[in-house]
Structure formats: C-alpha cells, structure tokens
Enzyme design. Structure first.
Site, PDB file in Angstrom:
ATOM      1  N   LYS A  72      -5.245   5.733  14.183  1.00  0.00           N
ATOM      2  CA  LYS A  72      -5.162   6.992  13.483  1.00  0.00           C
ATOM      3  C   LYS A  72      -6.103   8.027  13.994  1.00  0.00           C
ATOM      4  O   LYS A  72      -5.880   9.375  14.089  1.00  0.00           O
ATOM      5  CB  LYS A  72      -5.035   7.138  12.025  1.00  0.00           C
ATOM      6  CG  LYS A  72      -3.958   6.325  11.447  1.00  0.00           C
ATOM      7  CD  LYS A  72      -3.952   6.442   9.668  1.00  0.00           C
ATOM      8  CE  LYS A  72      -2.951   5.673   9.252  1.00  0.00           C
ATOM      9  NZ  LYS A  72      -2.771   5.817   7.834  1.00  0.00           N
ATOM     10  N   ASN A  93      -0.890  10.467  11.386  1.00  0.00           N
ATOM     11  CA  ASN A  93      -0.160   9.429  11.307  1.00  0.00           C
ATOM     12  C   ASN A  93       1.326   9.639  11.732  1.00  0.00           C
ATOM     13  O   ASN A  93       1.962   8.705  11.705  1.00  0.00           O
ATOM     14  CB  ASN A  93      -0.098   8.964   9.800  1.00  0.00           C
ATOM     15  CG  ASN A  93       0.626   9.658   9.003  1.00  0.00           C
ATOM     16  OD1 ASN A  93       0.632  10.908   9.349  1.00  0.00           O
ATOM     17  ND2 ASN A  93       1.324   9.086   8.043  1.00  0.00           N
ATOM     18  N   ASP A 108       0.095  11.486   5.353  1.00  0.00           N
ATOM     19  CA  ASP A 108      -0.461  10.439   4.270  1.00  0.00           C
ATOM     20  C   ASP A 108      -0.795  11.407   3.051  1.00  0.00           C
ATOM     21  O   ASP A 108      -0.641  10.914   1.904  1.00  0.00           O
ATOM     22  CB  ASP A 108      -1.846   9.681   4.543  1.00  0.00           C
ATOM     23  CG  ASP A 108      -1.225   8.568   5.733  1.00  0.00           C
ATOM     24  OD1 ASP A 108      -0.092   7.807   5.362  1.00  0.00           O
ATOM     25  OD2 ASP A 108      -2.305   8.217   6.535  1.00  0.00           O
ATOM     26  N   GLY A 134     -13.305   5.374   3.055  1.00  0.00           N
ATOM     27  CA  GLY A 134     -12.862   5.359   4.316  1.00  0.00           C
ATOM     28  C   GLY A 134     -11.723   6.350   4.780  1.00  0.00           C
ATOM     29  O   GLY A 134     -11.655   7.430   4.220  1.00  0.00           O
ATOM     30  N   GLY A 135     -10.864   6.026   5.764  1.00  0.00           N
ATOM     31  CA  GLY A 135     -10.030   6.903   6.302  1.00  0.00           C
ATOM     32  C   GLY A 135      -9.136   7.472   5.091  1.00  0.00           C
ATOM     33  O   GLY A 135      -8.902   8.627   5.147  1.00  0.00           O
ATOM     34  N   ALA A 136      -8.530   6.845   4.513  1.00  0.00           N
ATOM     35  CA  ALA A 136      -7.655   7.176   3.366  1.00  0.00           C
ATOM     36  C   ALA A 136      -8.314   7.694   2.520  1.00  0.00           C
ATOM     37  O   ALA A 136      -7.622   8.835   1.751  1.00  0.00           O
ATOM     38  CB  ALA A 136      -6.825   5.809   2.860  1.00  0.00           C
ATOM     39  N   TYR A 231      -0.293  -1.161  -2.164  1.00  0.00           N
ATOM     40  CA  TYR A 231       1.189  -1.421  -2.533  1.00  0.00           C
ATOM     41  C   TYR A 231       1.482  -2.933  -2.390  1.00  0.00           C
ATOM     42  O   TYR A 231       2.645  -3.324  -2.754  1.00  0.00           O
ATOM     43  CB  TYR A 231       1.962  -0.563  -1.835  1.00  0.00           C
ATOM     44  CG  TYR A 231       2.199  -0.539  -0.659  1.00  0.00           C
ATOM     45  CD1 TYR A 231       2.789  -1.642   0.280  1.00  0.00           C
ATOM     46  CD2 TYR A 231       1.380   0.099   0.188  1.00  0.00           C
ATOM     47  CE1 TYR A 231       2.607  -1.619   1.609  1.00  0.00           C
ATOM     48  CE2 TYR A 231       1.501   0.156   1.636  1.00  0.00           C
ATOM     49  CZ  TYR A 231       2.203  -0.638   2.217  1.00  0.00           C
ATOM     50  OH  TYR A 231       2.010  -0.551   3.612  1.00  0.00           O
TER      51      TYR A 231
HETATM   52  P1  NAP Z   1     -10.959   1.649   5.520  1.00  0.00           P
HETATM   53  O1  NAP Z   1     -11.025   2.991   6.509  1.00  0.00           O
HETATM   54  O2  NAP Z   1     -11.396   0.322   6.228  1.00  0.00           O
HETATM   55  O3  NAP Z   1     -11.981   1.829   4.156  1.00  0.00           O
HETATM   56  C1  NAP Z   1     -11.993   0.744   3.434  1.00  0.00           C
HETATM   57  C2  NAP Z   1     -12.838   1.127   2.097  1.00  0.00           C
HETATM   58  O4  NAP Z   1     -13.220   0.093   1.218  1.00  0.00           O
HETATM   59  C3  NAP Z   1     -14.450   1.734   2.405  1.00  0.00           C
HETATM   60  O5  NAP Z   1     -14.459   2.879   1.413  1.00  0.00           O
HETATM   61  C4  NAP Z   1     -15.225   0.367   2.150  1.00  0.00           C
HETATM   62  O6  NAP Z   1     -16.494   0.484   1.745  1.00  0.00           O
HETATM   63  C5  NAP Z   1     -14.374  -0.109   1.120  1.00  0.00           C
HETATM   64  N1  NAP Z   1     -14.337  -1.943   0.782  1.00  0.00           N
HETATM   65  C6  NAP Z   1     -13.925  -2.761   1.626  1.00  0.00           C
HETATM   66  N2  NAP Z   1     -14.340  -3.787   1.111  1.00  0.00           N
HETATM   67  C7  NAP Z   1     -15.224  -3.654   0.158  1.00  0.00           C
HETATM   68  C8  NAP Z   1     -16.066  -4.455  -0.808  1.00  0.00           C
HETATM   69  N3  NAP Z   1     -15.822  -5.728  -0.870  1.00  0.00           N
HETATM   70  N4  NAP Z   1     -16.525  -3.907  -1.882  1.00  0.00           N
HETATM   71  C9  NAP Z   1     -16.579  -2.507  -2.173  1.00  0.00           C
HETATM   72  N5  NAP Z   1     -15.813  -1.808  -1.226  1.00  0.00           N
HETATM   73  C10 NAP Z   1     -15.109  -2.277  -0.151  1.00  0.00           C
HETATM   74  O7  NAP Z   1      -9.592   1.839   4.897  1.00  0.00           O
HETATM   75  P2  NAP Z   1      -8.421   2.831   4.638  1.00  0.00           P
HETATM   76  O8  NAP Z   1      -7.652   2.843   5.823  1.00  0.00           O
HETATM   77  O9  NAP Z   1      -9.278   3.841   4.010  1.00  0.00           O
HETATM   78  O10 NAP Z   1      -7.387   2.027   3.614  1.00  0.00           O
HETATM   79  C11 NAP Z   1      -8.199   2.028   2.287  1.00  0.00           C
HETATM   80  C12 NAP Z   1      -6.718   1.205   1.539  1.00  0.00           C
HETATM   81  O11 NAP Z   1      -5.879   2.223   1.275  1.00  0.00           O
HETATM   82  C13 NAP Z   1      -6.170  -0.205   2.204  1.00  0.00           C
HETATM   83  O12 NAP Z   1      -5.918  -0.911   1.015  1.00  0.00           O
HETATM   84  C14 NAP Z   1      -4.925   0.329   2.567  1.00  0.00           C
HETATM   85  O13 NAP Z   1      -3.684  -0.558   2.660  1.00  0.00           O
HETATM   86  C15 NAP Z   1      -4.327   1.765   1.560  1.00  0.00           C
HETATM   87  N6  NAP Z   1      -3.696   2.670   2.161  1.00  0.00           N
HETATM   88  C16 NAP Z   1      -2.310   2.731   1.600  1.00  0.00           C
HETATM   89  C17 NAP Z   1      -1.659   3.599   1.832  1.00  0.00           C
HETATM   90  C18 NAP Z   1      -0.366   3.986   1.540  1.00  0.00           C
HETATM   91  O14 NAP Z   1       0.556   4.689   2.018  1.00  0.00           O
HETATM   92  N7  NAP Z   1      -0.018   3.693   0.150  1.00  0.00           N
HETATM   93  C19 NAP Z   1      -1.941   4.537   3.104  1.00  0.00           C
HETATM   94  C20 NAP Z   1      -3.082   4.414   3.591  1.00  0.00           C
HETATM   95  C21 NAP Z   1      -4.065   3.466   3.348  1.00  0.00           C
HETATM   96  P3  NAP Z   1     -17.682   0.807   2.805  1.00  0.00           P
HETATM   97  O15 NAP Z   1     -17.589   2.110   3.114  1.00  0.00           O
HETATM   98  O16 NAP Z   1     -18.864   0.339   1.891  1.00  0.00           O
HETATM   99  O17 NAP Z   1     -17.449  -0.359   3.674  1.00  0.00           O
END
Ligand code: NAP
Length: 293
Positions: A72, A93, A108, A134-136, A231
């Site tokens: 992305k 995206n 998104d 994170g990114g989302a 989801y």
């Molecule tokens: P990402 O950039 O990898 O960010 C992950 C986040 O989760 C970071 O804030 C990370 O904290 C935290 N994290 C991971 N493991 C952890 C743990 N064990 N304890 C506490 N915090 C933890 O991922 P992303 O792309 O933002 O996606 C995040 C979620 O959103 C995913 O589950 C994804 O499936 C969902 N999502 C859904 C949609 C939709 O259309 N519904 C769209 C986008 C994303 P740190 O910074 O400390 O590592």
C-alpha cells in the site's frame, strides 16, 4: 456463466498473499448485477516485483487495481498521480487508469466512514479511543479528525509509533486533537464520559481468535461502542468484551465492503445504489459463512 470476450475489462487485486481475498466477490457481484462486461481477479505479486507488476498491468490495459498488504505504501512511487488525501495518509489501496499511468486513491478511510454511517454511528463531537498505530490506524485517525471528532486518543503497544503518527496527523491536518498514549495507560483517560473505540491492531485476527489487545472489563465499561476493523472472525474477542460490558459492537466486514464499492465507483464513474451494496454484503457474509441479520 458470464461471457468473457474481446471487450471484457479486467480489474484486479495485487498483494501478497491474495489467496483469501473477498474482493472478487464484491466486484464480480456488482458487475453481474449491473450487466457490466468486467471481471476482477487476484494477482499474486512476489516481493521485489511491484514496479514490474504496475508497468505490466498498465501495458496489459488493466482497467483498475486494488492494492493490499504489503504494497500500500511501496506502490506510491510507481504511480503517475496520487489523490491528495491518499498522499497525506501515505497509503494507496485503489489504482485508477489514466492516460499517463495509474492514479492512486485510499478508499479504506471513506469505506470505514460509510460503514459507520450505515450502522448509525456518528463521529462528530465524539471522543475516540483508537487502538493501534499501524497503517490502518493512521487512515482511521485522518478520517476521525476530518469528520469532526473532539479527541482521538491513540493507544499503542509501541509508544513511539503512536507519538509519530499523532504528530504527523496533527501537523498535516493542523490540529492538536490526536493524543498518543501507551496502551496500558487506558486508566489515565479522562473519566466521566463514554468513548467510541476503534480497534485497529491485528490482535484477535484469525487464527488467534481468543486474543484481545486489552482484557480488563474496566476498559470496556468506558465504551458506548466498539468497532473492530477485523472481520475474520466476524465476532472477535474485543467485540465480545464490548458487548459483555453493555456496549454495541461491530466487525470490519462492512468497511471492507465499502472500500470495494468506492473503488468500483471510481473505476466506472458511477454511484452504487445502497440496495446493491447490501446484496453484495449478503454474498460476502455467505462466502465467509457468517450468519447474522
Ligand atoms: P499494521 O500496520 O501491521 O499494524 C498493526 C498494529 O497492531 C500496530 O499498532 C501494532 O502495535 C499492533 N499490534 C500487533 N500485535 C500486537 C500485540 N501483540 N499487542 C499489542 N499490539 C499489537 O497492520 P494494519 O495494516 O494497520 O492492520 C491492522 C488491522 O486492521 C488488521 O487486523 C487488519 O486485518 C485490519 N484491517 C481491516 C480492514 C477492513 O477493510 N476491514 C482494512 C485494513 C486493515 P506496534 O506498533 O506496537 O507494533
């Protein structure tokens, strides 16, 4: 069986992995419903091949693309143009074909907004707890500020990432309403009010369905609503904890639906009717084996 012929327009998804994507259900259902000669297919892109993938897609006359993890941000340097908000968010995206190359968008953020509207959730004047940085979460923080929330408390495991994200969003949107915090400091949040929490960490994602980023009931008692971006599963541990403490809880499938609907609208310069969006949503739920009204 749909007819594929020399006029068929091809759209698709690039990412890695792409095997479990729901996006073909969204776009192929819409195309069938509208009688549009368009197909949507997932394209696996291996590490190091994103530039070749974008150039190849353009050369092959691919009409539009979605982009998923891990590309992305990486895709941006290979675009002819980028939408202003996508540039601020730093993630794209959706790619729309132009005469010079692809233009990148971030659907998104608007997808989440449309999902919330369709569930009757209002953002204006709300105090938000955003779990994750994170990114989302970054896209969510932009959306919250742009939609007029009062405060966004960004609670993250790694405080530095929350600080960085908060300061960037505050700087770009010329505000100071985004506040970074350590996730374990939720007890320090201002009391005497109820919050809307948006769960944007990857904790609780399949197969780790028994995990929630905060387990303490006292935290959940501070919420009137919890919206989980995850989801899969459709009922996360976070949602169960919100409901057990008396709040209303939602999963992220409608966000996925609407980010796809907005992409389809951009590619085809149309507005998708709400009733058609809900037909697509039923198909997505059936494909995922989700039973709920
Ligand atoms: P990402 O950039 O990898 O960010 C992950 C986040 O989760 C970071 O804030 C990370 O904290 C935290 N994290 C991971 N493991 C952890 C743990 N064990 N304890 C506490 N915090 C933890 O991922 P992303 O792309 O933002 O996606 C995040 C979620 O959103 C995913 O589950 C994804 O499936 C969902 N999502 C859904 C949609 C939709 O259309 N519904 C769209 C986008 C994303 P740190 O910074 O400390 O590592």
């Amino acid at each position: 069986m749909r007819q594929i012929d020399g006029y068929t327009k091809t759209c698709g998804l690039i990412g890695n992995p792409v095997e479990h994507t729901m996006s073909p259900v969204i776009h192929n259902t819409l195309a069938e419903k509208e009688g549009r000669n368009l197909v949507y297919v997932p394209f696996y892109v291996g590490r190091g091949h994103i530039k070749a993938a974008i150039e190849g897609a353009y050369a092959l006359n691919i009409y539009g693309l979605n982009v998923t993890v891990p590309y992305k941000s990486e895709v941006i340097e290979h675009l002819a143009e980028i939408d202003e908000m996508a540039e601020k968010i730093g993630a794209v995206n959706t790619l729309v074909r132009t005469q010079k190359g692809y233009k990148g968008y971030n659907t998104d953020m608007m997808g989440l907004y449309r999902a919330m509207c369709s569930e009757g959730i209002r953002l204006e004047g709300e105090d938000i707890i955003l779990l994750g940085a994170g990114g989302a979460a970054r896209a969510v923080a932009f959306m919250c500020v742009l939609r007029g929330v009062k405060k966004v408390y960004v609670l993250n495991r790694t405080l530095d990432k929350a600080k960085q994200m908060a300061s960037e969003v505050n700087r770009i949107l010329e505000t100071d309403c985004v506040k970074p915090m350590r996730i374990e400091d939720y007890g320090k949040l201002p009391g005497g009010k109820k919050y809307l929490a948006i769960q944007a960490t990857s904790v609780g994602l399949y197969p780790n369905i028994e995990d929630a980023v905060i387990e303490d009931r006292a935290f959940y008692e501070m919420l009137h609503t919890g919206f989980d971006l995850i989801y899969k599963p459709a009922k996360t541990k976070f949602m169960s904890l919100v409901k057990a403490a008396g709040g209303q809880a939602f999963h992220g499938l409608k966000m996925l639906l609407y980010q796809g609907i907005i992409a389809y609208e951009l590619w085809n310069a149309i507005s998708v009717k709400e009733e058609d969006a809900l037909i697509v949503y039923e198909k997505m739920k059936a494909a995922m084996g989700i039973e709920e009204s």
